[in-house]
Design an enzyme around this catalytic site. Structure first.
Site, mmCIF file in Angstrom:
data_model
loop_
_atom_site.group_PDB
_atom_site.id
_atom_site.type_symbol
_atom_site.label_atom_id
_atom_site.label_comp_id
_atom_site.label_asym_id
_atom_site.label_seq_id
_atom_site.Cartn_x
_atom_site.Cartn_y
_atom_site.Cartn_z
ATOM 1 N N LYS A 12 24.670 34.017 34.833
ATOM 2 C CA LYS A 12 23.450 33.207 34.904
ATOM 3 C C LYS A 12 23.739 31.811 34.324
ATOM 4 O O LYS A 12 24.834 31.312 34.515
ATOM 5 C CB LYS A 12 22.301 33.900 34.166
ATOM 6 C CG LYS A 12 22.206 35.390 34.507
ATOM 7 C CD LYS A 12 20.935 35.998 34.063
ATOM 8 C CE LYS A 12 20.995 37.497 34.336
ATOM 9 N NZ LYS A 12 19.703 38.090 34.525
ATOM 10 N N HIS A 96 19.650 36.414 44.458
ATOM 11 C CA HIS A 96 19.325 37.056 43.176
ATOM 12 C C HIS A 96 17.821 36.922 42.923
ATOM 13 O O HIS A 96 17.215 35.914 43.284
ATOM 14 C CB HIS A 96 20.123 36.393 42.050
ATOM 15 C CG HIS A 96 20.019 37.130 40.754
ATOM 16 N ND1 HIS A 96 18.952 36.980 39.910
ATOM 17 C CD2 HIS A 96 20.837 38.047 40.183
ATOM 18 C CE1 HIS A 96 19.120 37.781 38.854
ATOM 19 N NE2 HIS A 96 20.265 38.431 39.005
ATOM 20 N N GLU A 98 16.149 36.133 40.420
ATOM 21 C CA GLU A 98 15.731 34.924 39.688
ATOM 22 C C GLU A 98 15.651 33.729 40.635
ATOM 23 O O GLU A 98 14.835 32.834 40.454
ATOM 24 C CB GLU A 98 16.695 34.660 38.519
ATOM 25 C CG GLU A 98 16.445 35.644 37.381
ATOM 26 C CD GLU A 98 17.661 35.986 36.554
ATOM 27 O OE1 GLU A 98 18.662 35.253 36.597
ATOM 28 O OE2 GLU A 98 17.606 37.020 35.855
ATOM 29 N N SER A 214 20.162 45.851 33.637
ATOM 30 C CA SER A 214 20.424 46.354 32.283
ATOM 31 C C SER A 214 21.566 47.369 32.224
ATOM 32 O O SER A 214 21.489 48.360 31.487
ATOM 33 C CB SER A 214 19.137 46.926 31.663
ATOM 34 O OG SER A 214 18.159 45.923 31.569
HETATM 35 C C1 PEP Z 1 21.591 40.388 36.817
HETATM 36 O O1 PEP Z 1 21.518 39.259 36.374
HETATM 37 O O2 PEP Z 1 21.913 40.545 38.002
HETATM 38 C C2 PEP Z 1 21.294 41.523 35.943
HETATM 39 C C3 PEP Z 1 21.339 42.728 36.436
HETATM 40 O O3 PEP Z 1 20.988 41.233 34.634
HETATM 41 P P1 PEP Z 1 20.966 42.274 33.394
HETATM 42 O O4 PEP Z 1 22.229 43.068 33.458
HETATM 43 O O5 PEP Z 1 20.909 41.388 32.173
HETATM 44 O O6 PEP Z 1 19.754 43.125 33.551
#
Ligand code: PEP
Length: 250
Positions: A12, A96, A98, A214
């Site tokens: 990110k 993604h 986001e 996560s």
């Molecule tokens: C991601 O950014 O694709 C993601 C899965 O983040 P996290 O592992 O922090 O949940």
């Protein structure tokens, strides 16, 4: 069909080039002998050059977190697939959540980006996944079907050969909540079915579908042991070399 797992890091908007260097100095020795899985790190654009220099001679690949669909032009702030290839990127994350949530990406822009990435030989990691309200309303299957169908639109099996999909339930990203291995498996079966509908059964059977949301050293093994899960897209836990190496070696 045996599918080699792909473990991808999504940094990110974290780390500058100096921090990128520090990460790889720690990370590369920890995975030097690791052949079982493919490893990809996707840092911010400004770190790509440093990352690509640092991974030379290792089996770790470098990807971008986004791409525009045109090769050049008056598109201030955008980066083209040819630019990614020129700097040495082999992979790119597309759609993604986001980017969909904060930057107006739609199923249609995902489709344009996917076609452009494939056209230029990049391995695209296309993200799909439902938000919490959709899951609670029983709409998960509809959402995944729509996202896949629109992303795969007007592509052929031949052109889509390098496609990788990441199932990322939005409610599990950065929240500490993880889909149970069974929930993830169900979603993966559905996505595989959509790929089979679009590109044929063999394509569906060979498609790598990653789980994201996560993923941590503590839950990686349970998730990766699922027949349907072909790797992970890791956000927060990929920023620390020890924790990402532990996930790679689940
Ligand atoms: C991601 O950014 O694709 C993601 C899965 O983040 P996290 O592992 O922090 O949940």
């Amino acid at each position: 069909m045996s599918r080699k797992k792909l473990i991808a890091a999504n940094w990110k908007m974290y780390k500058d080039p100096a921090q990128t260097k520090e990460f790889f100095h720690g990370f590369l020795p920890m995975v030097a002998k690791h052949d079982r899985d493919e490893i990809v790190v996707c840092p911010p654009y400004i770190d790509l050059h440093a990352a690509i220099e640092l991974v030379k001679g290792s089996k770790v690949a470098v990807g971008a977190q986004n791409v525009y669909w045109k090769t050049e032009g008056a598109f201030t702030g955008e980066i083209s697939p040819t630019m990614l290839v020129a700097v040495g990127c082999t992979h790119v994350i597309i759609g993604h959540s986001e980017r969909r949530q904060y930057f107006g990406e739609t199923d249609d822009t995902v489709n344009l980006k996917l076609k452009a990435a494939l056209e230029h030989g990049l391995t695209p990691i296309v993200c799909v996944g439902e938000v919490l309200e959709e899951r609670e309303a029983g709409l998960t299957e509809d959402v995944l079907r729509r996202q896949c169908m629109r992303a795969f639109s007007t592509l052929s099996a031949r052109k889509a050969a390098k496609l990788v999909v990441a199932y990322e339930p939005v409610w599990a990203i950065g929240t500490g909540k993880t889909a149970t291995p069974e929930m993830a498996s169900d979603a993966h079966v559905l996505i595989r079915g959509e790929a089979a509908k679009a590109f044929g059964d063999d394509f569906g059977a060979g498609l790598r579908i990653l789980y994201g949301g996560s993923v941590k050293p503590e839950n990686a093994k349970a998730l990766m042991s699922q027949e349907e899960i072909d790797g992970a897209l890791v956000g927060g836990a990929s920023l620390d070399p020890k924790s990402f190496a532990a996930i790679v070696k689940y």
